[in-house]
Design an enzyme around this catalytic site. Structure first.
Site, PDB file in Angstrom:
ATOM      1  N   GLY A 132       2.109  51.304  25.429  1.00  0.00           N
ATOM      2  CA  GLY A 132       2.304  50.311  26.477  1.00  0.00           C
ATOM      3  C   GLY A 132       2.826  50.954  27.750  1.00  0.00           C
ATOM      4  O   GLY A 132       2.480  52.096  28.097  1.00  0.00           O
ATOM      5  N   SER A 133       3.705  50.260  28.434  1.00  0.00           N
ATOM      6  CA  SER A 133       4.169  50.719  29.746  1.00  0.00           C
ATOM      7  C   SER A 133       5.081  51.929  29.690  1.00  0.00           C
ATOM      8  O   SER A 133       5.414  52.502  30.740  1.00  0.00           O
ATOM      9  CB  SER A 133       4.876  49.572  30.474  1.00  0.00           C
ATOM     10  N   THR A 134       5.504  52.353  28.484  1.00  0.00           N
ATOM     11  CA  THR A 134       6.305  53.585  28.426  1.00  0.00           C
ATOM     12  C   THR A 134       5.482  54.794  28.851  1.00  0.00           C
ATOM     13  O   THR A 134       6.053  55.857  29.128  1.00  0.00           O
ATOM     14  CB  THR A 134       6.857  53.828  27.007  1.00  0.00           C
ATOM     15  N   ILE A 135       4.160  54.648  28.928  1.00  0.00           N
ATOM     16  CA  ILE A 135       3.318  55.772  29.342  1.00  0.00           C
ATOM     17  C   ILE A 135       3.304  55.926  30.863  1.00  0.00           C
ATOM     18  O   ILE A 135       2.872  56.962  31.395  1.00  0.00           O
ATOM     19  CB  ILE A 135       1.881  55.580  28.797  1.00  0.00           C
ATOM     20  N   LYS A 136       3.787  54.931  31.583  1.00  0.00           N
ATOM     21  CA  LYS A 136       3.658  54.931  33.042  1.00  0.00           C
ATOM     22  C   LYS A 136       4.378  56.095  33.740  1.00  0.00           C
ATOM     23  O   LYS A 136       3.843  56.652  34.706  1.00  0.00           O
ATOM     24  CB  LYS A 136       4.116  53.594  33.605  1.00  0.00           C
TER      25      LYS A 136
END
Length: 625
Positions: free
Chosen positions: A325-329
């Site tokens: 999810g957004s932890t990859i951003k």
């Protein structure tokens, strides 16, 4: 009537006497020759054979090295136990007699078919006069029953030995792992000399990874035995060399705090020191008691563990597959900055929906933030910024750069059982599914959805790269070794660092500020207020990975409850400017990373404050001390 010829009779007698004498001489000569042959020419051989009938050479297993946490708390111990051993040579009747003995012995002490099979395999690799383990960890009742009937079983002895025990039981089951009986497949592959007298081997975790260091070197003893195989006298002994003691980097206090913070929810938590890659805590829930496996787990217990839908035997920290999810951003942002696709001040307009140029399909952004730069895109988790960023980079450049953080590959952590996850790319899709790559896939992976699979240890390692401003220090749990109790403790060499990630100093500053704003900025910062009353600045990023699709407001799965709809994650490090700890929390089910995973991480950080030697003297820390 004819008269006897005295002279002829005397001649006949003399001839017969001479022949008789010669026969006697020949017999004596043959006897002396045979005696000389046996005593002189084959004397040494028969002496050795005689010795073998009364002298037995037995292997002495080394004591397995102990395992401690970083503060000397014992995690894996050796305790005294008793086992049943058989000397095949001392059993009368050959193979049939041995089979009969085993059958009769089963009426006195419980012996399973697996015990007998392992015994036969082990016996085939040993000499006839060497003892072979048959049953491990006898109970007091079994020892007493055998003692009564001991006379019936020549060549069978109850022998003391050391067996593995895990004092903290389930707390380190996944990380330390457990030992178990050497199975048939392992027995065939192992060096018989290295494992002479040994019945156990590391199966999982640290026990498996550092098997060579923990096992030690076997010794031997020469003993005089009677016809029943009982030891009468020890003639010689070569002492075994114990395995090395291991000191792990994990703090058992922080480990317990992380377990309590998870509260039994399915998931994992990992804490690493970014300065050196030392793992400070690594928890997977649910867990199990490793002691169950040491001397053969019962069928009921094994069935319960293997059929549990929560999969307690799965080490989610190193082998659990999560959609990031957004932890990859933050890592996508680093790729954009380093590849020159964006600068920290470049802005993107978020209207709530993103369209690939020339396509009608829109990609939803739940937060129409207006015009945002990198810092606000991280703080507010604006999907549109990263949709467009990934599309502009293209999948080849995107996956190529994120591979530098270690995604899609094992970190090499020294705990057996790690899986590599999936770093999406056009090449990967062709190789695994024989499908072409479309631009829409790039948009999806740009904000951590689509084909992504990461493990918590992977994400934690990648986070340490950001925290360490590009330095790539592999995660590891071994901190020091010791060659026996009382010997000096020697620091273990650090793993070789990987290639540095990134060359621009402003890359890490911009990402750090965006992640700091996510925790400390006002709403709509994703975890605003999480750092309240914490003495250090926390930088973090949430992740809410949708496992189920929806059209309008109708969910297409049975998970209609928002509390079970997503995989939820949170990553953070502190102090933000000079990080000393990086934490990743990944839960298999939850409403959002902010509401479910972030509070778990905060509890871990609060516990870390109590135990970190460099932490300030906060009131809570003073009270604890």
């Amino acid at each position: 009537m004819q008269l006897r010829n005295a002279r002829a009779d005397a001649e006949t007698f003399r001839t017969r006497a001479i022949v008789g004498f010669l026969v006697i001489v020949l017999c004596l000569a043959a006897l002396v020759s045979r005696y000389v042959f046996l005593q002189i020419y084959r004397g040494a051989e028969f002496a050795q054979s005689s010795d073998q009938q009364r002298i037995s050479v037995r292997s002495v297993a080394p004591s397995r090295g102990l395992i401690f946490d970083r503060n000397g708390v014992l995690l894996a111990d050796n305790i005294a136990a008793f086992r049943l051993e058989v000397v095949p040579e001392a059993v009368a009747g050959g193979p049939k007699g041995l089979d009969k003995l085993l059958a009769e012995l089963g009426d006195v002490v419980a012996i399973s078919a697996d015990d007998i099979e392992r015994f036969k395999v082990a016996r085939a690799k040993k000499k006839a006069f060497e003892s072979v383990p048959l049953r491990l960890k006898l109970s007091e009742d079994e020892i007493a029953r055998f003692a009564v009937d001991r006379w019936r079983f020549p060549g069978v002895e109850v022998v003391p030995y050391l067996t593995r025990a895990y004092p903290l039981r389930s707390l380190f089951a996944h990380t330390v792992g457990y030992v178990g009986r050497i199975d048939m497949n392992e027995l065939v592959k192992l060096d018989a000399n290295d494992y002479a007298g040994t019945t156990h081997i590391g199966k999982t975790g640290v026990e498996r990874w550092y098997e060579d260091e923990l096992h030690g070197t076997p010794g031997s003893e020469t003993v005089e035995v009677d016809v029943g195989g009982r030891v009468r006298k020890q003639l010689d002994r070569v002492a075994p060399i114990s395995g090395k003691n291991l000191y792990l980097s994990i703090d058992s206090r922080l480990q317990r705090a992380a377990e309590e913070a998870l509260g039994g929810r399915l998931g994992a938590a990992v804490a690493i020191d970014p300065r050196n890659g030392e793992v400070l805590a690594m928890v997977s829930e649910p867990d199990f008691d490793g002691n169950l496996f040491v001397n053969g787990i019962g069928q009921a217990d094994y069935t319960q563990l293997t059929q549990d839908p929560r999969k307690p035997l799965l080490n989610r920290a190193i082998a659990g597959g999560f959609i990031p999810g957004s932890t990859i951003k933050p890592y996508a942002a680093a790729a954009g900055l380093e590849l020159g696709v964006r600068t920290p001040s470049d802005t993107v307009v978020s209207t709530g929906e993103y369209h690939i140029p020339g396509q009608a399909r829109g990609y939803r952004d739940d937060f129409p933030a207006g015009r945002v730069d990198l810092k606000l895109a991280l703080a507010w988790s604006v999907n549109t910024y990263f949709y467009s960023l990934a599309y502009e980079m293209g999948i080849d450049r995107f996956s190529g750069f994120l591979g530098k953080f270690g995604f899609g590959a094992k970190t090499g952590i020294d705990v057996a059982g790690e899986l590599p996850g999936v770093l999406p790319s056009a090449e990967w899709l062709r190789a695994t599914r024989n499908q072409p790559w479309y631009a829409g896939y790039t948009v999806n992976v740009g904000f951590g959805q689509g084909f992504w699979v990461v493990t918590p240890i992977q994400l934690a390692h990648a986070l340490t790269v950001i925290a360490a401003k590009g330095a790539n220090r592999p995660p590891h749990v071994l901190r020091a070794t010791q060659s026996g109790m009382g010997a000096p403790v020697q620091p273990a060499p650090l793993p070789m660092p990987g290639p540095s990630v990134g060359k621009r100093a402003d890359t890490w500053k911009a990402i750090e500020e965006g992640m700091w704003l996510a925790v400390n900025g006002p709403p709509p910062s994703t975890v605003s207020g999480l750092g309240k009353d914490f003495p250090y600045a926390i930088a973090g990023k949430t992740g809410t990975a949708e496992r189920y699709s929806r059209y309008d407001e109708t969910w297409t799965s049975i998970a209609t409850s928002s509390a079970e709809r997503h995989q939820v994650l949170f990553e953070c490090f502190t102090p933000a400017e000079e990080p000393r700890i990086a934490v990743v929390v990944a839960l298999e089910a939850g409403k959002s990373g902010a509401s479910d995973a972030a509070p778990v991480a905060r509890k871990i950080l609060d516990a870390w404050l109590k135990y970190d030697d460099d932490a300030p003297a906060t009131p809570a820390r003073v009270a604890q001390q």
